[in-house]
Design a protein around this motif. Structure first.
Motif, PDB file in Angstrom:
ATOM      1  N   GLU A 162     -46.390  10.925   1.075  1.00  0.00           N
ATOM      2  CA  GLU A 162     -45.992  11.193   2.712  1.00  0.00           C
ATOM      3  C   GLU A 162     -47.046  11.894   3.380  1.00  0.00           C
ATOM      4  O   GLU A 162     -47.517  11.583   4.319  1.00  0.00           O
ATOM      5  CB  GLU A 162     -44.632  11.850   3.069  1.00  0.00           C
ATOM      6  CG  GLU A 162     -44.404  11.955   4.280  1.00  0.00           C
ATOM      7  CD  GLU A 162     -42.985  12.821   4.420  1.00  0.00           C
ATOM      8  OE1 GLU A 162     -42.490  12.935   5.775  1.00  0.00           O
ATOM      9  OE2 GLU A 162     -42.058  13.007   3.660  1.00  0.00           O
TER      10      GLU A 162
ATOM     11  N   ALA B 295     -39.302  12.800  -5.905  1.00  0.00           N
ATOM     12  CA  ALA B 295     -39.225  13.312  -4.603  1.00  0.00           C
ATOM     13  C   ALA B 295     -40.527  14.292  -4.426  1.00  0.00           C
ATOM     14  O   ALA B 295     -40.878  14.202  -3.358  1.00  0.00           O
ATOM     15  CB  ALA B 295     -38.132  14.156  -4.266  1.00  0.00           C
ATOM     16  N   THR B 296     -41.107  14.831  -5.316  1.00  0.00           N
ATOM     17  CA  THR B 296     -42.263  15.517  -5.378  1.00  0.00           C
ATOM     18  C   THR B 296     -43.355  14.636  -5.280  1.00  0.00           C
ATOM     19  O   THR B 296     -44.325  14.924  -4.197  1.00  0.00           O
ATOM     20  CB  THR B 296     -42.435  16.325  -6.606  1.00  0.00           C
ATOM     21  OG1 THR B 296     -41.302  17.391  -6.628  1.00  0.00           O
ATOM     22  CG2 THR B 296     -43.820  17.358  -6.782  1.00  0.00           C
TER      23      THR B 296
ATOM     24  N   ASP C  34     -43.235  11.598  -3.865  1.00  0.00           N
ATOM     25  CA  ASP C  34     -43.048  10.933  -2.709  1.00  0.00           C
ATOM     26  C   ASP C  34     -43.422  11.896  -1.478  1.00  0.00           C
ATOM     27  O   ASP C  34     -44.125  11.380  -0.498  1.00  0.00           O
ATOM     28  CB  ASP C  34     -41.380  10.609  -2.378  1.00  0.00           C
ATOM     29  CG  ASP C  34     -41.055   9.423  -3.103  1.00  0.00           C
ATOM     30  OD1 ASP C  34     -41.944   8.683  -4.051  1.00  0.00           O
ATOM     31  OD2 ASP C  34     -39.724   9.206  -3.348  1.00  0.00           O
ATOM     32  N   THR C  35     -43.357  13.105  -1.693  1.00  0.00           N
ATOM     33  CA  THR C  35     -43.574  14.053  -0.668  1.00  0.00           C
ATOM     34  C   THR C  35     -45.336  14.176  -0.532  1.00  0.00           C
ATOM     35  O   THR C  35     -45.912  14.288   0.489  1.00  0.00           O
ATOM     36  CB  THR C  35     -43.053  15.590  -0.886  1.00  0.00           C
ATOM     37  OG1 THR C  35     -41.841  15.334  -1.002  1.00  0.00           O
ATOM     38  CG2 THR C  35     -43.673  16.647   0.067  1.00  0.00           C
TER      39      THR C  35
ATOM     40  N   SER D  79     -47.686  21.603  -0.418  1.00  0.00           N
ATOM     41  CA  SER D  79     -46.336  22.143  -0.666  1.00  0.00           C
ATOM     42  C   SER D  79     -45.809  21.630  -2.121  1.00  0.00           C
ATOM     43  O   SER D  79     -44.979  22.346  -2.640  1.00  0.00           O
ATOM     44  CB  SER D  79     -45.499  21.551   0.469  1.00  0.00           C
ATOM     45  OG  SER D  79     -45.082  20.389   0.291  1.00  0.00           O
ATOM     46  N   VAL D  80     -46.408  20.723  -2.423  1.00  0.00           N
ATOM     47  CA  VAL D  80     -45.900  20.160  -3.799  1.00  0.00           C
ATOM     48  C   VAL D  80     -47.257  20.056  -4.946  1.00  0.00           C
ATOM     49  O   VAL D  80     -46.969  19.582  -6.052  1.00  0.00           O
ATOM     50  CB  VAL D  80     -45.137  18.680  -3.818  1.00  0.00           C
ATOM     51  CG1 VAL D  80     -44.132  18.757  -3.027  1.00  0.00           C
ATOM     52  CG2 VAL D  80     -46.367  17.849  -3.184  1.00  0.00           C
TER      53      VAL D  80
ATOM     54  N   LEU E 296     -48.277  19.478   3.940  1.00  0.00           N
ATOM     55  CA  LEU E 296     -47.282  18.812   2.897  1.00  0.00           C
ATOM     56  C   LEU E 296     -47.557  18.589   1.792  1.00  0.00           C
ATOM     57  O   LEU E 296     -46.764  18.611   0.756  1.00  0.00           O
ATOM     58  CB  LEU E 296     -46.861  17.568   3.879  1.00  0.00           C
ATOM     59  CG  LEU E 296     -45.437  16.890   3.352  1.00  0.00           C
ATOM     60  CD1 LEU E 296     -44.353  17.790   3.361  1.00  0.00           C
ATOM     61  CD2 LEU E 296     -45.160  15.449   4.311  1.00  0.00           C
TER      62      LEU E 296
END
Length: 154
Positions: free
Chosen positions: A35, A28-29, A31-32, A47-48, A44
């Protein structure tokens, strides 16, 4: 025959859902990150990303020389944030290989890069993640880039 089908379905289901919660969280990290990359949303992406992230590219020049180039995260984020509306950057991740040991993870993602719907290059991303508490952050990203030996169906 029904028993064989049952075991086959069980095997497929187990394989599909065998990713641990930690692997799903690490994925998910990534993928974020992508994205944000595709949307041009550097907030965004950040953020990771760790504040101390290292970003590098390994490639071979046309002359056959192997190079390793480091880029500052600020330069990478600026390029993403300031690309023009007529530029479509599409990095297509082909698979994920996730390895985790405690609070460290490696996520290996082969990819194809398409610019304005036209194939540009392929390679592999190798992300190193660190889990500080409950959150995975990207601390290191190195990628390869090549135009030859890519198996692309256009």
């Amino acid at each position: 025959m029904q028993r064989v089908i049952f075991y086959l379905v069980l095997l497929i289901t187990t394989t599909i859902f065998s990713q641990s919660e930690e692997e799903q969280s690490a994925r998910a990290t990534i993928d974020t990150f992508f994205e944000g990359f595709h949307k041009g949303d550097t907030i965004l992406m950040k953020s990771v990303m760790s504040d101390k992230i290292i970003m590098q590219t390994a490639f071979r020049t046309k002359e056959g020389e192997d190079k390793l180039v480091e880029d500052s995260p600020a330069n990478v984020l600026k390029a993403i944030a300031t690309r023009t509306a007529d530029q479509k950057w599409d990095e297509r991740l082909l698979s994920y290989n996730i390895q985790i040991d405690g609070n460290m993870a490696n996520v290996w993602t082969p990819y194809e890069f398409w610019f304005n719907d036209k194939f540009s290059h392929c390679g592999v991303n190798s992300f190193q993640l660190f889990k500080d508490g409950a959150t995975w952050k990207i601390i290191y990203l190195i990628d390869t880039r090549r135009r030859s030996t890519c198996k692309v169906e256009e």
